[in-house]
Design a protein around this motif. Sequence first.
Motif, short mmCIF file in Angstrom:
data_model
loop_
_atom_site.label_atom_id
_atom_site.label_comp_id
_atom_site.label_asym_id
_atom_site.label_seq_id
_atom_site.Cartn_x
_atom_site.Cartn_y
_atom_site.Cartn_z
N ALA A 248 0.67 -1.46 8.06
CA ALA A 248 1.24 -1.88 6.77
C ALA A 248 2.32 -2.91 7.07
O ALA A 248 3.49 -2.55 7.26
CB ALA A 248 1.80 -0.69 6.01
N PRO A 249 1.94 -4.19 7.15
CA PRO A 249 2.93 -5.21 7.52
C PRO A 249 4.01 -5.40 6.46
O PRO A 249 3.73 -5.37 5.26
CB PRO A 249 2.09 -6.49 7.66
N SER B 91 0.83 -1.21 0.00
CA SER B 91 0.00 0.00 0.00
C SER B 91 0.86 1.26 0.00
O SER B 91 0.33 2.37 -0.14
CB SER B 91 -0.92 0.01 1.22
N LEU B 92 2.16 1.08 0.16
CA LEU B 92 3.08 2.21 0.27
C LEU B 92 4.00 2.35 -0.94
O LEU B 92 4.62 3.39 -1.12
CB LEU B 92 3.95 2.06 1.52
N LYS B 93 4.11 1.31 -1.75
CA LYS B 93 5.05 1.31 -2.87
C LYS B 93 4.56 0.37 -3.96
O LYS B 93 3.59 -0.37 -3.77
CB LYS B 93 6.44 0.90 -2.39
N ALA C 23 11.68 -1.34 9.02
CA ALA C 23 12.21 -0.23 8.21
C ALA C 23 12.21 -0.50 6.70
O ALA C 23 12.85 0.23 5.95
CB ALA C 23 13.63 0.16 8.65
N TRP C 24 11.47 -1.51 6.25
CA TRP C 24 11.41 -1.76 4.81
C TRP C 24 10.86 -0.54 4.07
O TRP C 24 11.38 -0.15 3.02
CB TRP C 24 10.52 -2.99 4.54
N ALA C 25 9.82 0.11 4.61
CA ALA C 25 9.24 1.27 3.96
C ALA C 25 10.19 2.46 3.94
O ALA C 25 10.03 3.38 3.16
CB ALA C 25 7.95 1.66 4.66
N ALA C 26 11.18 2.43 4.83
CA ALA C 26 12.12 3.57 4.93
C ALA C 26 13.29 3.46 3.95
O ALA C 26 14.04 4.40 3.79
CB ALA C 26 12.65 3.66 6.35
N VAL C 27 13.43 2.29 3.31
CA VAL C 27 14.57 2.09 2.40
C VAL C 27 14.32 2.84 1.10
O VAL C 27 13.25 2.70 0.50
CB VAL C 27 14.76 0.60 2.12
#
Length: 253
Positions: free
Chosen positions: A185-186, A146-148, A249-253
Motif C-alpha cells: 500500500a504505497p 485501500s486503507l482509508k 507511517a501515513w497509515a499509522a496517523v
Amino acid sequence: MNTFEDHGVIVTGAASGIGRATALKFAALGARVLIADLDPVGAKAVVEEIAAAGGNSLAVVGDLSEQAVVDEVVERAVGAFGRLDVLVNNAGIMDRMSALGETGDAEWERVLRINLTAPFLLTRAALPYMLAAKRGSIVFTASEASLKGSAAGAAYTAAKHGVVGLVKSLAVMYRGQGIRANAIAPGPTATNIQVEAGPDAQGPFVIGPLIGATIGRRGSAEEQAEAIVFLASDASSFVNGAVLPVDDAWAAV
C-alpha cells in the motif's frame, strides 16, 4: 534477499515508476522479466536497460483490461521463460479525486476496469500455471487509498479497497496449493501518475487538507520495488494475505 535466478516474472505497468523499478530489481536478481505496459516507448526502454545490464526480458504492449492482451502476456511469458513464478499486478491509474456525487460513469468504469478488473483478469490467467507448478507469488500494488477514505476519490478508493479484498480471497482460497498473494500500500511516491481534478471539485477540497496534515515524506519508486520483491521472495514465505503499508507511517496517523 534470495535471488530469483531463472524465475519467470511478469510486472505490469513496468514502463515507468514503481513497475520499472520493480522489473529492474527482479532482473538484477536473476529473473527473466516480462514488461507489460500500454507505453511502447517506455517498455522498450526498460527492456534495453535490462539487456544492457546483462539481464533477460521482453515486452508486451497493450491494454491489460482486454482479455486478448492478458492472454498474450501470460502465454508469451510462459513460452519464453518456461515457467511463471511471480506476477506483479502493478499497473493502475488515478481518478480525478472526485467525490461520489461528482463521479461520472466514464471515470468510474475506467478506474475500476484498469485498477481492479485488469489484475483480476491477469491473475485468473496466470493461476493455472502456478497451480500446476504448486507454487507462485502474486503481489498487487494497492494504495494508501485501500486503507482509508481520505487519500483519493470515490472510484480509486473503491477500486483499491477491492484489490485488498481480492488479495485476501486469493490468499485463503489457494494457500493449500502453494500460492501466496500479498500487496503493498504505497504512500506518496515520486512517479509520473497524474491527477487531473476539476477546479471546483469537492473531492480535492475535502481531501487536500487531510493529506497535507498527515502525509510524511515522498518515497521513491525503488523503495516500493524493494517491498514488492520482498513479498515475492522466499524471505516472506509465511506472509500471505498481507497488505504492507510502504508510506512513512501515513497509515499509522
